[in-house]
Design an enzyme around this catalytic site. Structure first.
Site, PDB file in Angstrom:
ATOM      1  N   HIS A   1      18.528  28.895  -4.876  1.00 35.44           N
ATOM      2  CA  HIS A   1      19.125  27.923  -5.795  1.00 35.44           C
ATOM      3  C   HIS A   1      18.046  27.240  -6.626  1.00 35.44           C
ATOM      4  CE1 HIS A   1      17.730  24.512  -3.376  1.00 35.44           C
ATOM      5  NE2 HIS A   1      18.114  25.207  -2.316  1.00 35.44           N
ATOM      6  N   GLY A   2      18.455  26.670  -7.753  1.00 37.99           N
ATOM      7  CA  GLY A   2      17.526  25.920  -8.594  1.00 37.99           C
ATOM      8  C   GLY A   2      17.136  24.602  -7.943  1.00 37.99           C
TER       9      GLY A   2
ATOM     10  N   THR B   1      16.920  20.956  -6.813  1.00 43.37           N
ATOM     11  CA  THR B   1      17.926  19.918  -6.649  1.00 43.37           C
ATOM     12  C   THR B   1      17.267  18.545  -6.733  1.00 43.37           C
ATOM     13  OG1 THR B   1      17.673  19.749  -4.260  1.00 43.37           O
ATOM     14  CG2 THR B   1      19.255  21.391  -5.088  1.00 43.37           C
TER      15      THR B   1
ATOM     16  N   ASN C   1      15.129  18.159  -3.747  1.00 44.51           N
ATOM     17  CA  ASN C   1      13.871  18.909  -3.906  1.00 44.51           C
ATOM     18  C   ASN C   1      12.883  18.103  -4.743  1.00 44.51           C
ATOM     19  OD1 ASN C   1      15.604  22.045  -4.431  1.00 44.51           O
ATOM     20  ND2 ASN C   1      14.803  21.270  -2.511  1.00 44.51           N
TER      21      ASN C   1
ATOM     22  N   GLN D   1      16.452  19.044   2.917  1.00 44.11           N
ATOM     23  CA  GLN D   1      17.868  19.058   2.598  1.00 44.11           C
ATOM     24  C   GLN D   1      18.702  19.817   3.624  1.00 44.11           C
ATOM     25  OE1 GLN D   1      18.598  19.309  -1.684  1.00 44.11           O
ATOM     26  NE2 GLN D   1      18.662  21.458  -1.386  1.00 44.11           N
ATOM     27  N   GLY D   2      18.362  21.004   4.016  1.00 45.35           N
ATOM     28  CA  GLY D   2      19.181  21.737   4.977  1.00 45.35           C
ATOM     29  C   GLY D   2      20.611  21.896   4.500  1.00 45.35           C
TER      30      GLY D   2
ATOM     31  N   ARG E   1      25.017  23.257  -4.295  1.00 43.08           N
ATOM     32  CA  ARG E   1      23.842  23.593  -5.115  1.00 43.08           C
ATOM     33  C   ARG E   1      23.762  25.090  -5.385  1.00 43.08           C
ATOM     34  NH1 ARG E   1      21.773  21.905  -0.012  1.00 43.08           N
ATOM     35  NH2 ARG E   1      20.665  23.528   1.122  1.00 43.08           N
TER      36      ARG E   1
ATOM     37  N   GLU F   1      21.931  27.005   4.521  1.00 42.06           N
ATOM     38  CA  GLU F   1      20.591  26.751   5.024  1.00 42.06           C
ATOM     39  C   GLU F   1      20.673  26.185   6.441  1.00 42.06           C
ATOM     40  OE1 GLU F   1      16.526  24.755   3.222  1.00 42.06           O
ATOM     41  OE2 GLU F   1      18.294  24.955   1.983  1.00 42.06           O
TER      42      GLU F   1
END
Length: 128
Positions: free
Chosen positions: A11-12, A14, A17, A23-24, A60, A86
């Protein structure tokens, strides 16, 4: 012999991030940079003819996938699976990635590497 190619796309970027937070399964929307990253990925694979597409069902990832699909010349369906999410990091989710890392190091008695010792903000490259 049949040739089969797999495309694995992350994913791009976030918001979490960008804030360098773990995040998980916790979800966070794409940043503008993350949207640009998804668009770039879409452009790079615009001519790929997908037989199947499987994805995590996290927001996401869906957001990234929808942007990518806009660029693909062949329309294709995506099968969303919760089993592709994730890892769940428990109470470390949402905390700083650096804090999470040091927590794991301490709990498991692992040694620091030279690079970690020399670069206190070891995780800065994850936000790039």
């Amino acid at each position: 012999m049949t040739h089969l190619t797999f495309y694995l796309i992350r994913h791009g970027q976030t918001q979490l991030n960008a804030e360098r937070k773990l995040q998980g399964v916790m979800d966070s929307a794409l940043t503008e940079k993350g949207k640009r990253q998804a668009a770039k990925a879409g452009q790079l694979i615009a001519n790929v003819k997908f037989l199947k597409a499987y994805s995590s069902d996290s927001g996401r990832v869906k957001q990234t996938g929808e942007i990518i699909r806009k660029y693909n010349r062949q329309k294709f369906d995506v099968t969303y699976r919760s089993g592709l999410r994730e890892f769940y990091f428990g109470n470390l989710e949402g905390s700083s990635a650096l804090k999470a890392y040091w927590t794991v190091i301490k709990q498991h008695g692992l040694r620091q590497t030279y690079r970690m010792h020399q670069e206190p903000d070891f995780f800065s490259y994850f936000a790039e």
